[in-house]
Each structure stands twice: as structure tokens, then as C-alpha cells.
Design an enzyme around this catalytic site. Structure first.
Site, PDB file in Angstrom:
ATOM      1  N   GLU A  83      -2.578   2.874 -53.706  1.00 21.97           N
ATOM      2  CA  GLU A  83      -1.129   3.220 -53.629  1.00 21.97           C
ATOM      3  C   GLU A  83      -0.416   2.543 -52.913  1.00 21.97           C
ATOM      4  O   GLU A  83      -0.541   2.380 -51.845  1.00 21.97           O
ATOM      5  CB  GLU A  83      -0.862   4.959 -53.542  1.00 21.97           C
ATOM      6  CG  GLU A  83       0.529   5.579 -53.605  1.00 21.97           C
ATOM      7  CD  GLU A  83       0.611   6.854 -53.313  1.00 21.97           C
ATOM      8  OE1 GLU A  83      -0.359   7.690 -53.468  1.00 21.97           O
ATOM      9  OE2 GLU A  83       1.580   7.258 -52.950  1.00 21.97           O
ATOM     10  N   LYS A 267      -0.299  16.556 -49.661  1.00 20.08           N
ATOM     11  CA  LYS A 267      -0.742  15.097 -50.387  1.00 20.08           C
ATOM     12  C   LYS A 267      -0.478  14.146 -49.753  1.00 20.08           C
ATOM     13  O   LYS A 267      -1.275  13.106 -49.680  1.00 20.08           O
ATOM     14  CB  LYS A 267      -0.297  15.310 -51.991  1.00 20.08           C
ATOM     15  CG  LYS A 267      -0.952  14.355 -52.625  1.00 20.08           C
ATOM     16  CD  LYS A 267      -0.291  12.877 -52.788  1.00 20.08           C
ATOM     17  CE  LYS A 267      -1.015  11.940 -53.759  1.00 20.08           C
ATOM     18  NZ  LYS A 267      -0.375  10.572 -53.652  1.00 20.08           N
ATOM     19  N   ASP A 283     -17.334  11.433 -47.198  1.00 21.61           N
ATOM     20  CA  ASP A 283     -16.949  12.184 -48.497  1.00 21.61           C
ATOM     21  C   ASP A 283     -15.603  12.757 -48.367  1.00 21.61           C
ATOM     22  O   ASP A 283     -15.392  13.844 -47.989  1.00 21.61           O
ATOM     23  CB  ASP A 283     -18.108  13.449 -48.283  1.00 21.61           C
ATOM     24  CG  ASP A 283     -18.074  14.127 -49.624  1.00 21.61           C
ATOM     25  OD1 ASP A 283     -17.157  14.191 -50.487  1.00 21.61           O
ATOM     26  OD2 ASP A 283     -19.017  14.844 -49.782  1.00 21.61           O
ATOM     27  N   HIS A 381       9.119   2.077 -52.563  1.00 16.38           N
ATOM     28  CA  HIS A 381       8.168   1.728 -53.527  1.00 16.38           C
ATOM     29  C   HIS A 381       8.903   0.667 -54.239  1.00 16.38           C
ATOM     30  O   HIS A 381       8.249  -0.345 -54.820  1.00 16.38           O
ATOM     31  CB  HIS A 381       8.168   3.001 -54.624  1.00 16.38           C
ATOM     32  CG  HIS A 381       7.288   3.972 -54.173  1.00 16.38           C
ATOM     33  ND1 HIS A 381       6.437   4.808 -54.874  1.00 16.38           N
ATOM     34  CD2 HIS A 381       6.978   4.439 -52.829  1.00 16.38           C
ATOM     35  CE1 HIS A 381       5.825   5.747 -54.216  1.00 16.38           C
ATOM     36  NE2 HIS A 381       5.911   5.539 -52.927  1.00 16.38           N
TER      37      HIS A 381
HETATM   38  C1  MEV Z   1       3.228  10.578 -52.665  1.00 17.61           C
HETATM   39  O1  MEV Z   1       2.048   9.892 -52.705  1.00 17.61           O
HETATM   40  C2  MEV Z   1       3.202  11.319 -51.323  1.00 17.61           C
HETATM   41  C3  MEV Z   1       4.533  12.219 -51.359  1.00 17.61           C
HETATM   42  O2  MEV Z   1       4.870  12.798 -52.372  1.00 17.61           O
HETATM   43  C4  MEV Z   1       4.459  12.951 -49.934  1.00 17.61           C
HETATM   44  C5  MEV Z   1       5.698  14.046 -49.832  1.00 17.61           C
HETATM   45  O3  MEV Z   1       6.192  14.284 -50.748  1.00 17.61           O
HETATM   46  O4  MEV Z   1       5.716  14.336 -48.621  1.00 17.61           O
HETATM   47  C6  MEV Z   1       5.680  11.261 -50.897  1.00 17.61           C
END
Ligand code: MEV
Length: 426
Positions: A83, A267, A283, A381
Site C-alpha cells: 500500500e 486497520k 505470523d 495517496h
Molecule cells: C487505510 O489503509 C487506513 C486508514 O483507513 C486508517 C484510518 O482510517 O484511520 C486510512
């Protein structure tokens, strides 16, 4: 290694970056084989011994996060992921954190939990107490199972019995074996110990030991990191430091109360965590499982991190999560790229690795919240995407950055526009 700050790294060629890392690493006692990163490290023949039905390899990019200082020590952090923006985001946040002393991280003892499910027990309460009566004996048996772990100070530490009175099959007991696995991830040692103890538990309880397996909710093996970002360091463009700080805190509040947001927030943390876990051959499914189970430990799923301010108005971030990583076994030992990653960081224990990983998770979380709370996530991005489009349009050298910058300024990132800009510049 004296510093993790390498100016201009982003704009160097691949070769220049490798040379820079090699130069930086010359000060380490055991420099990694950088060749492992050039080739991907793993041969198909070696892969054939790792899993079944192998037909080839699957590569991912490996980048180096800069600027990290963890417990006063500079560290270059290898990150493996597909990413864009993650490596840059973590590096930038680590730079801001340096102004406040970097990351302070700690770990609990590396205690893993093995579970034994005991079914067909006539009296659960009686059986539970009988197990406790034999605890010393059971622990001594478990402790003797892995002489290598024992030599390095690991071994069986405790035994706990839990009673589940009501389940789809009625009542049963669960015995937890708490095992200090030192620098191993620990699954093998713990699973072996549980299998070995099972007949003894059956003899004591008169029941049958059904499952014998480690728990990925490794809540006895916790890594913690915190950072303080001086509020003035947070200012950029038209945003004041206070605005950015309060924006990050409000974004955290959202994740603290809403599981839909907490999943995405966490995430973002795992973007940082997993990429170092993967780079070191650990892992990542175990780490993911542990993280999300831990995030719901108080009955509702919430943020793994917290963001607030200190008495001087500086931004303070904390992160606590299970971190079952090792440096001595499994893929970490056999994958040359993973070996190089461990060496690059100069870690000597699994706990030191865990402390770096949790710091990267916190940095990555802050990068996402800072972007979301200010200009939005797409801008960062966009600039990486613009570079890719500029290259696709035929830009080389300095022109890549120039074409990309103009497309970002115009908010039009398309190959036809890149070609036009390129023509104009030439
Ligand atoms: C994207 O890989 C991760 C985000 O969505 C984390 C977040 O929203 O805090 C940007």
C-alpha cells in the site's frame, strides 16, 4: 548505527538507497545480506520446504521507514507491504515524534497462553480444584518439555482453570497453561506442552482433554508505546498545531465509541504493525487475531490506541496490544530477507522487536488520523499515484517529480494531462 535520519532517501535511486543502508549498517556487528532484499530472499527450493504444493514465489515491496527513535535508540525499520503512503506516513510521524523524544516502549514478559478443553467431566467445580491441587506437579512437567527455552530463561509459569457451565455441549473446563517463550513466537512450545499435559489432566479430572492449542488472544504478552508530539511541530499549510492536535483527538474519540470507525482506525495501526511483522517473517494472522480480540476485551470493540494532550498542550498518543512475535524460529530463521530485517533493526530479543513494532503502529495510526483530520486521506495517496502516472507518461529523472507536482496542484491526475505537461516541460 548513529541515526535513522537519512536526508533525501525518498528521492534516491534503488541502488543509492541500498548503498546508503549498507553504509549505515557498516557500524553493526553483523551486517545483513542486502542481496536477500534484491532477490526477494527466498528460493523456490527453500519455499518448497516451507508449505505444500509450491509452484513459485509471490513478492511484495520492502521499504525502509526512517526517523524512528525507540527508547532512545535510532532504528531503521523494514516494512513489507503493497500500500502506498504507509512507509512515508510512518517515517514522517516518526520525525515529528523525535522532537518529543521519540517513542517510549515497554513489553510484558513474553507469556503465551496454551488452552486445554476438558470435556465429559462429572463435577466441574470439583475437577477444577483437583487440578489446582496438582498445579506444582503439572507445571514441573510442562517446564521440563523444552530444555532450550529453559536454558534461555523460559518455561512454564502458571496454570489457571476456567469453568464454562453452559455451552452447546453443556459444561466443560478450560485449563490455561501460561508459558514464558522468551524470543520465540511460542506456538510450537506451547502446543507441545499442552499435548504433553493432556493425559495428566485426564487422570486428575476423569474427563477427556479435547482441544490442546495456543490462544492467539495473547493478552499476557503485551507491547506498549507512547509518544509526545510538541504541538508546534504539528502545524502545516494553513493548519495550526492546536487545530491538528484537536483534530486527531476528535478522530480518536470517534474510534473510541463507534466499532465501525474503530475497525478502520485499528486497520491503520495494523498497516504499520503487519508490515514489520511480515518483513521479519512473523505470523501476521496471529498478530491480527490477537489485536482485534484484544480490542473488544471490555465488551465492545474499540480503538487500540488513545490520543489526548499533556499539561503543556502537546499531543500524546499511546498504543497497547498483544505482540506475539519471535526472532529465533519459523520463517524468521529460514527466510534470508527476514533475517536481514532483524539484523537491520539490531534487535537482540523478541521484546525489542515488539517494542519497535508497536511504535510503528502508533506512528502509522497518527499519520492516518492527521491526514483524515486535516486535508483528507486522498491527497497523500494522490501524490504517489501522480508519480506513477508521470512515469507511465514517459517522465524520467527530475521530470517525474515536476509532472507529478503539477498534476497534484491542478487536482487532475491523468495520463493525457501528464503527457501534455511533459511535452511542455521538454
Ligand atoms: C487505510 O489503509 C487506513 C486508514 O483507513 C486508517 C484510518 O482510517 O484511520 C486510512
Amino acid at each position: 548505527m548513529t541515526t535513522s535520519r537519512i536526508s533525501g532517501f525518498y528521492n534516491m535511486s534503488l541502488e543509492e538507497r541500498r548503498a546508503k543502508i549498507a553504509e549505515t549498517l557498516a557500524s553493526l556487528p553483523t551486517p545483513p545480506e542486502l542481496g536477500a532484499w534484491t532477490s526477494g530472499g527466498l528460493s523456490p527450493e527453500a519455499a518448497d520446504h516451507m508449505i505444500e504444493n509450491v509452484v513459485g514465489l509471490h513478492s511484495l515491496p520492502l521499504g525502509i521507514a526512517l526517523n524512528f527513535m525507540v527508547n532512545g535508540r535510532d532504528v531503521l525499520v523494514p516494512m513489507t507491504l503493497e500500500e502506498p503512503s504507509v512507509v512515508a506516513g510512518a517515517s514522517f510521524m516518526a520525525k515529528l515524534a523525535r522532537a518529543g523524544g521519540g517513542y517510549q516502549a515497554t513489553t510484558s514478559d513474553p507469556l503465551m497462553i496454551g488452552q486445554m478443553q476438558v470435556i465429559n467431566v462429572t463435577n466441574l467445580n470439583e475437577a477444577k480444584l483437583k487440578i489446582y491441587e496438582k498445579k506444582a506437579e503439572l507445571l514441573a512437567e510442562a517446564d521440563s518439555i523444552d530444555p532450550i527455552l529453559k536454558k534461555f530463561g523460559g518455561g512454564a509459569r502458571d496454570l489457571e482453570v476456567r469453568v464454562f457451565n453452559d455451552s452447546p455441549i453443556g459444561g466443560f473446563l478450560v485449563v490455561h497453561l501460561i508459558y514464558d517463550v522468551r524470543d520465540a513466537m511460542g506456538a510450537n512450545a506451547v502446543n507441545t506442552a499442552c499435548e504433553r499435559l493432556a493425559p495428566k489432566i485426564e487422570a486428575i479430572t476423569g474427563g477427556k482433554v479435547h482441544l490442546r492449542i495456543l490462544s492467539n488472544l495473547a493478552d499476557r504478552r503485551i507491547a506498549r508505546a507512547r509518544c509526545t508530539i510538541p504541538v508546534k511541530e504539528l502545524a502545516f499549510d494553513t493548519f495550526s498545531g492546536e487545530q491538528v492536535r484537536d483534530g486527531i483527538i476528535a478522530a480518536y474519540a470517534f474510534a473510541a465509541v463507534d466499532p465501525y470507525r474503530a475497525a478502520t482506525h485499528n486497520k491503520g495501526i495494523m498497516n504499520g504493525v503487519d508490515s514489520v511483522v511480515i518483513a521479519t517473517g512473523n505470523d501476521w494472522r496471529a498478530i491480527e487475531a490477537g489485536a482485534h480480540a484484544y480490542a473488544v476485551k471490555n465488551g465492545h470493540y474499540t480503538s487500540l490506541s488513545t490520543w489526548g494532550k499533556d499539561a503543556d498542550g502537546n499531543l500524546v498518543g499511546t498504543l497497547e496490544m498483544p505482540m506475539a512475535v519471535g526472532i529465533v524460529g519459523g520463517a524468521t530463521k529460514v527466510h534470508p530477507a527476514a533475517q536481514a530485517a532483524v539484523k537491520l533493526m539490531g534487535v537482540k530479543t523478541a521484546n525489542e522487536l515488539a517494542e519497535i513494532i508497536v511504535s510503528v503502529g502508533l506512528a502509522q495510526n497518527m499519520a492516518a488520523l492527521r491526514a483524515l483530520a486535516t486535508e483528507g486521506i486522498q491527497r497523500g495517496h494522490m501524490s504517489l499515484h501522480a508519480r506513477q502516472v508521470a512515469i507511465a507518461a514517459g517522465a524520467t529523472g527530475d521530470l517525474v517529480e515536476k509532472v507529478a507536482a503539477q498534476m497534484v496542484a491542478e487536482k487532475v491526475v491523468r495520463i493525457d494531462r501528464a503527457e501534455e505537461i511533459l511535452k511542455g516541460l521538454k
